[in-house]
Design a protein around this motif. Structure first.
Motif, PDB file in Angstrom:
ATOM      1  N   PRO A 125      -2.470  -5.174   0.922  1.00  0.00           N
ATOM      2  CA  PRO A 125      -2.063  -5.249   2.653  1.00  0.00           C
ATOM      3  C   PRO A 125      -0.348  -5.548   2.607  1.00  0.00           C
ATOM      4  N   GLY A 126      -0.416  -6.728   1.909  1.00  0.00           N
ATOM      5  CA  GLY A 126       1.076  -7.255   1.833  1.00  0.00           C
ATOM      6  C   GLY A 126       2.010  -6.679   1.182  1.00  0.00           C
ATOM      7  N   GLU A 127       1.604  -5.469   0.506  1.00  0.00           N
ATOM      8  CA  GLU A 127       2.533  -4.834  -0.352  1.00  0.00           C
ATOM      9  C   GLU A 127       2.868  -3.513   0.289  1.00  0.00           C
ATOM     10  N   TYR A 128       2.682  -3.124   1.449  1.00  0.00           N
ATOM     11  CA  TYR A 128       2.809  -2.081   2.301  1.00  0.00           C
ATOM     12  C   TYR A 128       4.238  -1.994   2.758  1.00  0.00           C
ATOM     13  N   ARG A 129       5.158  -0.996   1.989  1.00  0.00           N
ATOM     14  CA  ARG A 129       6.474  -0.943   2.385  1.00  0.00           C
ATOM     15  C   ARG A 129       7.034   0.549   2.572  1.00  0.00           C
ATOM     16  N   MET A 130       7.598   0.770   3.539  1.00  0.00           N
ATOM     17  CA  MET A 130       8.293   2.164   3.994  1.00  0.00           C
ATOM     18  C   MET A 130       9.706   2.140   4.234  1.00  0.00           C
ATOM     19  N   GLN A 131      10.275   3.048   3.846  1.00  0.00           N
ATOM     20  CA  GLN A 131      11.608   3.213   4.349  1.00  0.00           C
ATOM     21  C   GLN A 131      11.807   3.807   5.765  1.00  0.00           C
ATOM     22  N   GLN A 132      12.799   3.587   6.657  1.00  0.00           N
ATOM     23  CA  GLN A 132      12.786   3.846   8.110  1.00  0.00           C
ATOM     24  C   GLN A 132      13.030   5.533   7.811  1.00  0.00           C
ATOM     25  N   VAL A 133      13.582   6.077   6.993  1.00  0.00           N
ATOM     26  CA  VAL A 133      13.592   7.826   6.829  1.00  0.00           C
ATOM     27  C   VAL A 133      12.142   8.393   6.707  1.00  0.00           C
TER      28      VAL A 133
END
Length: 250
Positions: A125-133
């Protein structure tokens, strides 16, 4: 300014019914739902109508006004001429329960058939990363209020009851497209859309986009891109070969 509005409202249940004519006061600034409420209060206390927020955000008061799927709370009376008869009928695609209330359980059945967001198995869960685009690509689809007007106007299920088993309709194909656009979703959404939810039935007439009260570009931004990705995967020889190579055992 007040005038006598002419309304033709469908009355009945699943066994049958008919259009009945009424004359009811219409005040300046009102919407169709205001007049339906006045009709309930003054002439037809047993008239069944579903509504909640009266602000175009709950999607409850969906109906067909002069034959076009709309939210009654967002359809202003000043769009009609004073002498014009306003016809209000239930959504045609779904079974009538009573008067203007329809059984929309079909939509909830289809919603349950779509697997939820599925991150990779090794992702914590702590590794969820998304770019704004990436967020912006699918943010538009989150505006859906589930009024089911797009489902109602889609002729694939509106005119062909037999398609309901194999076709989920634009609202839920849009949901699948939203998940497919998510960079962390690991489920096979393209196979699911084509083989389980009937994406191939859609012939992109854009009728769903035209009736959306949230102005979501369902066809252009969800259904067409989904069709393109499915076609690439299924028919593009280079993509087909790449998929075969990636699946080859080590």
């Amino acid at each position: 300014m007040t005038y006598k509005g002419k309304f033709r409202v469908w009355r009945g249940d699943g066994e049958g019914g008919e259009l009945q004519d009424y004359e009811v006061d219409v005040n300046e600034g009102e919407v169709v739902l205001d007049v339906i409420h006045r009709l309930q209060a003054t002439q037809t206390p047993d008239l069944a109508v579903r509504w909640n927020c009266k602000a175009g955000k709950c999607g409850s008061c969906s109906a067909e006004i002069n034959g076009k799927p709309k939210l009654m709370c967002m359809c202003r009376m000043n769009t009609f001429e004073e002498g014009e008869t306003v016809t209000v009928t239930p959504m045609r695609t779904f079974p009538v329960i009573r008067d203007l209330v329809t059984d929309v359980s079909f939509n909830y059945t289809k919603a349950r058939e779509i697997p939820s967001f599925t991150p990779p198995a090794d992702l914590k869960p702590g590794e969820y990363r998304m770019q704004q685009v990436d967020v912006e690509r699918s943010q538009e689809f989150r505006k859906c209020i589930e009024c089911f007007l797009c489902q109602d106007t889609c002729h694939v299920i509106r005119d062909h009851e037999e398609n309901k088993e194999s076709f989920s309709g634009p609202r839920f194909l849009m949901r699948i497209a939203e998940l497919d656009m998510h960079p962390l979703d690991a489920a096979d959404r393209q196979h699911e859309a084509q083989d389980q939810h009937g994406l191939g039935f859609c012939n992109i007439t854009k009728c769903c986009t035209e009736v959306c009260p949230e102005h979501i570009k369902i066809t252009d931004n969800a259904l067409i891109p989904m069709k393109e990705r499915v076609a690439d995967r299924k028919y593009d020889p280079i993509v087909w070969l790449g998929n075969k190579i990636r699946r080859r055992p080590s």
